[in-house]
Scaffold this active site. Sequence first.
Site, short mmCIF file in Angstrom:
data_model
loop_
_atom_site.label_atom_id
_atom_site.label_comp_id
_atom_site.label_asym_id
_atom_site.label_seq_id
_atom_site.Cartn_x
_atom_site.Cartn_y
_atom_site.Cartn_z
N HIS A 36 0.59 -0.93 0.07
CA HIS A 36 -0.06 -0.29 0.12
C HIS A 36 0.81 1.42 0.16
CE1 HIS A 36 -0.09 1.28 4.33
NE2 HIS A 36 0.10 -0.33 5.08
N ASP A 89 5.66 1.44 7.34
CA ASP A 89 4.44 0.97 7.32
C ASP A 89 3.63 2.43 6.02
OD1 ASP A 89 2.11 -0.31 7.00
OD2 ASP A 89 1.40 0.80 8.91
N GLU A 118 -5.09 2.22 2.13
CA GLU A 118 -5.04 1.12 3.28
C GLU A 118 -5.27 0.80 4.64
OE1 GLU A 118 -2.93 -2.40 5.60
OE2 GLU A 118 -2.48 -0.09 5.41
N GLU A 119 -5.06 2.34 4.61
CA GLU A 119 -5.01 2.59 6.80
C GLU A 119 -6.52 3.14 6.73
OE1 GLU A 119 -2.62 2.00 8.27
OE2 GLU A 119 -1.27 1.96 6.83
N ASP A 131 3.17 -5.91 2.80
CA ASP A 131 3.03 -4.60 4.34
C ASP A 131 3.87 -5.21 5.31
OD1 ASP A 131 2.04 -3.02 5.75
OD2 ASP A 131 0.15 -3.62 5.75
N HIS A 158 2.79 3.23 13.31
CA HIS A 158 1.62 4.35 13.36
C HIS A 158 2.05 5.61 13.94
CE1 HIS A 158 -1.97 1.58 11.71
NE2 HIS A 158 -0.65 1.60 11.12
#
Length: 508
Positions: free
Chosen positions: A279, A291, A323-324, A352, A446
Amino acid sequence: MVFFSGLALCAAFASATALQIPLLSSSHHAPLGHPNGTKSMVNSTELQDLVSGDRLMARAKKMYEIAKLGEEEYNHPTRVIGSAGHLGTLSYIYETILQLGDYYTVSNQSFPAVSGNVFESRLVIGDGVPKSTRTMGLTPPTKDNEPVHGDVVLVANEGCQGSDYPDSVAGNIAFIKRGVCPFGTKSEHAGRMGAVAAVVYNYEKDPVSGTLGTPSPDHVATFGLSGEEAGPVLKKLEKGKRVDAIAYMDAEVNQILTVNIIAQTSDGDADNCVMLGAHSDSVTEGPGINDDGSGTMSLLEVATQLTKFNVSNCVRFAWWAGEEEGLLGSDYYVASLSDEENQKIRLFMDYDMMASPNFAYQIYNATNALNPNGSEQLRDLYIKWYEDQGLNYAFIPFDGRSDYDGFIRNGIPGGGIATGAEGIKTQKEFEMFGGRAGEQYDPCYHMLCDDVGNVDLTAWVVNTKLIAHSVATYAQSFKGFPKRDLKVAPESNAYTNTAKYHGPKLFM
């Protein structure tokens, strides 16, 4: 980096309504090769040998500079969909593939998405500010983007039914247990009953985060809270004591257009495609270099080196957007496939998070018993490769947390590898992989610190070589790999009844 207005992303393939993406530069390099000619058939060892850690790190540095394009709007580097950082990422991917000449046919797929941004938030319960507070993805703001006050009102059961919400929740803050229904459903019920905000607390000690999913006019500002910090509040409420709270959320939710980028080899059997994806977006909170910048860049590196070989079966690379936000891009892509096009995809491989700093070599435990036939054979390919390299590996649940989910649900075999996200490395895993026991695989998962310093180059190179191996193996031959079974309906897969997630964040 300079944007050149008027240059459309893959204009030759885009529809009139496609999102227009400016390229990062106007330079074009000579193509590295053409699928026809004197090149040899792709060979796994030779393709792996071309993987370079230096080139991966150079890409990471460029990706971070791209993420800085988001600073003006978000006050920090980010590549979240809708941001200048994500537009720059799309431009970088597209331009990189363009430079490979006619080895690939490149197309973009525009689709509508929802973008959320939390500019500022605060939750005070009683006289304390919980440290584990999280804001839900796609949460609306509090009224007028101002603080709201009220009592904490305990919701019955798991807040999945409107009847779980007492009348006293009106004008107050709903306190809801995480459970089996989507967070968006809980927030919606709270809003319909007049709550001014909602807090979803975990039944475990850990923090809880997620997304509200498709926006609803009834959603209210929604926070997540760990079970550990929710415990004292619950005790007071269960004893009939009053607990007041202040909630503040300055946020916005917008409808936007974003883009998937698909690059398919011009050569190779187009009726038998090996497909792989990563992604292209990050979360709002940071630049997302691990990520999933790591997966994005691994695919770019393998796609670049593959041009030096011929292939028997077509190879299709995909970079998903959204994606997130809940696997938006991959879901849209799979849903748009006709039955005939669906059957041409022999398998899908998801890559991923390839470079977590406290990594473990993780393989999705995809079995044929619970997934489309062929998923287990892909899993076993990863196992054999790690074993052949003398490397340890661990299995992780194949539970819907990444872009493979839409493929599996639609009958396409799949699998993938990872290096770990917010999970905690065990002592046994420390003995297997080194690193630090008792800490997250990715301590910056994140977060703003998911930058160039947040990748382990050893793990990244190892896994990029494994990606190359997976591509070379199936690009050369599907011998021994199960054929797609036209008689098996996608909805008959046991997987669809066992997956607990749909995306990187819990929906339930």
